[in-house]
Design a protein around this motif. Structure first.
Motif, short mmCIF file in Angstrom:
data_model
loop_
_atom_site.label_atom_id
_atom_site.label_comp_id
_atom_site.label_asym_id
_atom_site.label_seq_id
_atom_site.Cartn_x
_atom_site.Cartn_y
_atom_site.Cartn_z
N ILE A 83 0.84 -1.20 0.00
CA ILE A 83 0.00 0.00 0.00
C ILE A 83 0.87 1.25 0.00
O ILE A 83 1.83 1.35 0.78
CB ILE A 83 -0.93 0.03 1.22
CG1 ILE A 83 -1.86 -1.19 1.22
CG2 ILE A 83 -1.77 1.31 1.24
CD1 ILE A 83 -2.69 -1.33 2.50
N LEU A 84 0.52 2.20 -0.88
CA LEU A 84 1.17 3.50 -0.92
C LEU A 84 0.13 4.58 -0.65
O LEU A 84 -1.04 4.42 -1.00
CB LEU A 84 1.79 3.77 -2.30
CG LEU A 84 2.90 2.83 -2.78
CD1 LEU A 84 3.31 3.23 -4.20
CD2 LEU A 84 4.09 2.85 -1.85
N ASP A 125 6.18 -11.67 -7.71
CA ASP A 125 6.48 -10.96 -6.46
C ASP A 125 6.96 -9.55 -6.75
O ASP A 125 7.65 -9.30 -7.74
CB ASP A 125 7.58 -11.70 -5.69
CG ASP A 125 7.10 -13.02 -5.13
OD1 ASP A 125 5.92 -13.35 -5.28
OD2 ASP A 125 7.93 -13.73 -4.52
N PHE A 126 6.64 -8.60 -5.83
CA PHE A 126 6.94 -7.21 -6.15
C PHE A 126 7.13 -6.39 -4.88
O PHE A 126 6.85 -6.82 -3.76
CB PHE A 126 5.82 -6.61 -6.99
CG PHE A 126 4.53 -6.38 -6.23
CD1 PHE A 126 4.21 -5.12 -5.72
CD2 PHE A 126 3.64 -7.42 -6.00
CE1 PHE A 126 3.03 -4.91 -5.02
CE2 PHE A 126 2.46 -7.22 -5.29
CZ PHE A 126 2.15 -5.96 -4.80
N ASP A 127 7.61 -5.18 -5.07
CA ASP A 127 7.66 -4.17 -4.02
C ASP A 127 7.34 -2.83 -4.66
O ASP A 127 7.54 -2.63 -5.87
CB ASP A 127 9.05 -4.12 -3.37
CG ASP A 127 9.06 -3.37 -2.04
OD1 ASP A 127 7.96 -3.01 -1.56
OD2 ASP A 127 10.15 -3.13 -1.49
N LEU A 128 6.82 -1.90 -3.84
CA LEU A 128 6.52 -0.54 -4.28
C LEU A 128 7.31 0.43 -3.43
O LEU A 128 7.51 0.20 -2.23
CB LEU A 128 5.03 -0.23 -4.13
CG LEU A 128 4.02 -1.10 -4.87
CD1 LEU A 128 2.60 -0.68 -4.50
CD2 LEU A 128 4.22 -1.03 -6.37
N TYR A 180 7.75 3.81 -7.82
CA TYR A 180 8.38 2.77 -8.64
C TYR A 180 7.85 1.40 -8.21
O TYR A 180 7.54 1.17 -7.04
CB TYR A 180 9.90 2.82 -8.48
CG TYR A 180 10.51 4.13 -8.90
CD1 TYR A 180 10.96 4.35 -10.20
CD2 TYR A 180 10.61 5.18 -7.98
CE1 TYR A 180 11.50 5.56 -10.57
CE2 TYR A 180 11.15 6.41 -8.35
CZ TYR A 180 11.59 6.58 -9.65
OH TYR A 180 12.12 7.80 -10.02
N TYR A 181 7.81 0.52 -9.18
CA TYR A 181 7.22 -0.82 -9.01
C TYR A 181 8.28 -1.84 -9.41
O TYR A 181 8.65 -1.94 -10.59
CB TYR A 181 5.98 -0.89 -9.90
CG TYR A 181 5.27 -2.21 -10.07
CD1 TYR A 181 5.13 -3.12 -9.04
CD2 TYR A 181 4.68 -2.52 -11.29
CE1 TYR A 181 4.43 -4.31 -9.22
CE2 TYR A 181 3.97 -3.68 -11.49
CZ TYR A 181 3.86 -4.58 -10.45
OH TYR A 181 3.16 -5.75 -10.64
N ALA A 190 6.84 4.98 4.40
CA ALA A 190 5.53 4.31 4.40
C ALA A 190 5.31 3.60 3.09
O ALA A 190 5.61 4.09 2.02
CB ALA A 190 4.41 5.34 4.61
N ARG A 191 4.73 2.39 3.21
CA ARG A 191 4.46 1.60 2.01
C ARG A 191 3.28 0.71 2.26
O ARG A 191 2.88 0.50 3.36
CB ARG A 191 5.67 0.79 1.61
CG ARG A 191 6.15 -0.16 2.72
CD ARG A 191 7.33 -0.97 2.30
NE ARG A 191 8.48 -0.14 2.08
CZ ARG A 191 9.39 -0.39 1.11
NH1 ARG A 191 9.25 -1.39 0.32
NH2 ARG A 191 10.44 0.37 0.96
#
Length: 375
Positions: free
Chosen positions: A97-98, A151-154, A164-165, A374-375
């Motif tokens: 979540i952003l 799989d990912f991160d933001l 960025y993704y 925060a993410r």
């Protein structure tokens, strides 16, 4: 009955303030209004033979990072539509979540593997006026850049607010893609990194953080829920170029990242230079002396024979596989450890127990509504 914790105990069963197992797997931390929020996959019903991959996204709150209050499901499962990306059989993973300062919206991305083959994985994007929901689907079945996204991160740049993704282009390489201004899609600008011939070599589970102007990514190999060694890389920019620095857990002789997989790196807003690696121990029932899965599969992929197991190891592994333990993530545990730095090289060492008191308070405490990380 409320429980009182005053330290972290990696790998131990972690209960919330009601005495129940915390269910926030593959998750992240969010800091807002001087409160920490931990959210992730709710695996309480993911037991062998259940056919349930998840039961929504659950969130918890805390003021000290030790004691967590259950806030319930912020994204509940959809039960009456088997085609919904939120149906328990659709294999939703790794919510991130952003908060978008320009729109005032909270934007959540989900990885959805679908009910069948995992060869094509898609993203679902939701938004809400509140961190705790309710969330509405903005995009479903999204293949960013026409790619299968695993799989990912933001991450949001703290100065420009550009997002960025980072995602695994399934079974190939890792992609860094720019997000649109509202954080709900990709712009088309991207770069590819760490190309590999396929599992187990493919890097997945990217976790990004920045320190002193240096960007870092910690990733794992692709061996399902079985643990393997982590790998850390550094770069001067979000898009690289990336330099591989080696295993982030160099003192682990098993080469399994202390039998865990990192999902998020969180910078503590009140402690000086404290970065916490949040990891899941997906299969705590695995034997401590099990053969390293990555090494076994990698060796066979290169033509080597399957490594020999002792009769005890073979019996233990066989029993686990036969019982379908690979899906018993309802009893998964957590391994939270502080990151130490050897110069600019991040190192994660094992600690049976540790506390925040070991770290100095920050001289620049963050008290804004949303923390930088925060993410």
């Amino acid at each position: 009955m409320a429980l009182t914790h005053d330290s972290f105990r990696p790998g131990q069963v972690w209960l919330d303030t009601e005495g129940e197992r915390i269910q926030a797997h593959g998750g992240s931390l969010f800091f807002e209004n001087n409160t920490f929020y931990w959210y992730g996959e709710n695996k309480e019903k993911t037991t062998p033979g259940s056919g349930i991959w998840h039961w929504g996204v659950r969130a918890y709150s805390s003021t000290d990072l030790y004691n967590w209050k259950n806030l319930g499901l912020i994204i509940p499962p959809v039960l009456d539509d088997e085609s919904s990306p939120l149906h328990p059989a659709q294999k939703m993973d790794r919510p991130h979540i952003l908060f978008n300062e320009a729109t005032g919206k909270y934007v959540c991305w989900l990885k959805v593997m679908g009910a069948g083959s995992h060869d094509t994985q898609r993203s679902t994007v939701l938004s809400s006026d509140s961190l705790l929901g309710p969330y509405e689907i903005v995009h479903a079945g999204l293949e960013p850049l026409g790619m299968s996204a695993g799989d990912f991160d933001l991450v949001v740049d703290p100065d420009t607010k550009k997002a960025y993704y980072y995602f695994e282009k399934v079974h190939t390489d890792l992609i860094c893609a720019d997000l649109t201004d509202d954080y709900t899609d990709v712009t088309g600008t991207f770069s590819g990194h760490f190309p590999q011939p396929g599992p187990p070599f493919t890097r997945e589970a990217p976790a990004h953080f920045a320190r002193g102007g240096v960007h870092y990514l910690i990733t794992s190999g692709s061996t399902g829920y079985f643990p393997n060694f982590s790998e850390v890389a550094s770069a001067p920019d979000y898009h690289g170029p990336w330099t591989t620095l080696g295993d982030a857990h160099p003192t682990d002789p098993s080469g399994t990242s202390f039998r865990s997989q990192i999902s998020c790196i969180f910078k503590h807003p009140h402690k000086q230079d404290l970065y916490i690696a949040m990891a899941d121990r997906w299969l705590p029932q695995l034997p401590n002396d099990m053969p390293n899965v990555f090494d076994s599969v990698a060796a066979m992929a290169q033509g080597a024979p399957r490594p020999e197991m002792t009769p005890e190891q073979a019996a233990s592994m066989g029993a686990i596989m036969a019982a379908g333990m690979g899906e018993n993530t309802a009893i998964a545990d957590y391994v939270w450890l502080p990151i130490r730095f050897d110069g600019e090289h991040p190192i994660i060492l094992w600690r049976d127990e540790w506390s925040l008191d070991e770290f100095e308070d920050s001289s620049d405490i963050i008290t804004s509504s949303v923390a930088e990380s925060a993410r």
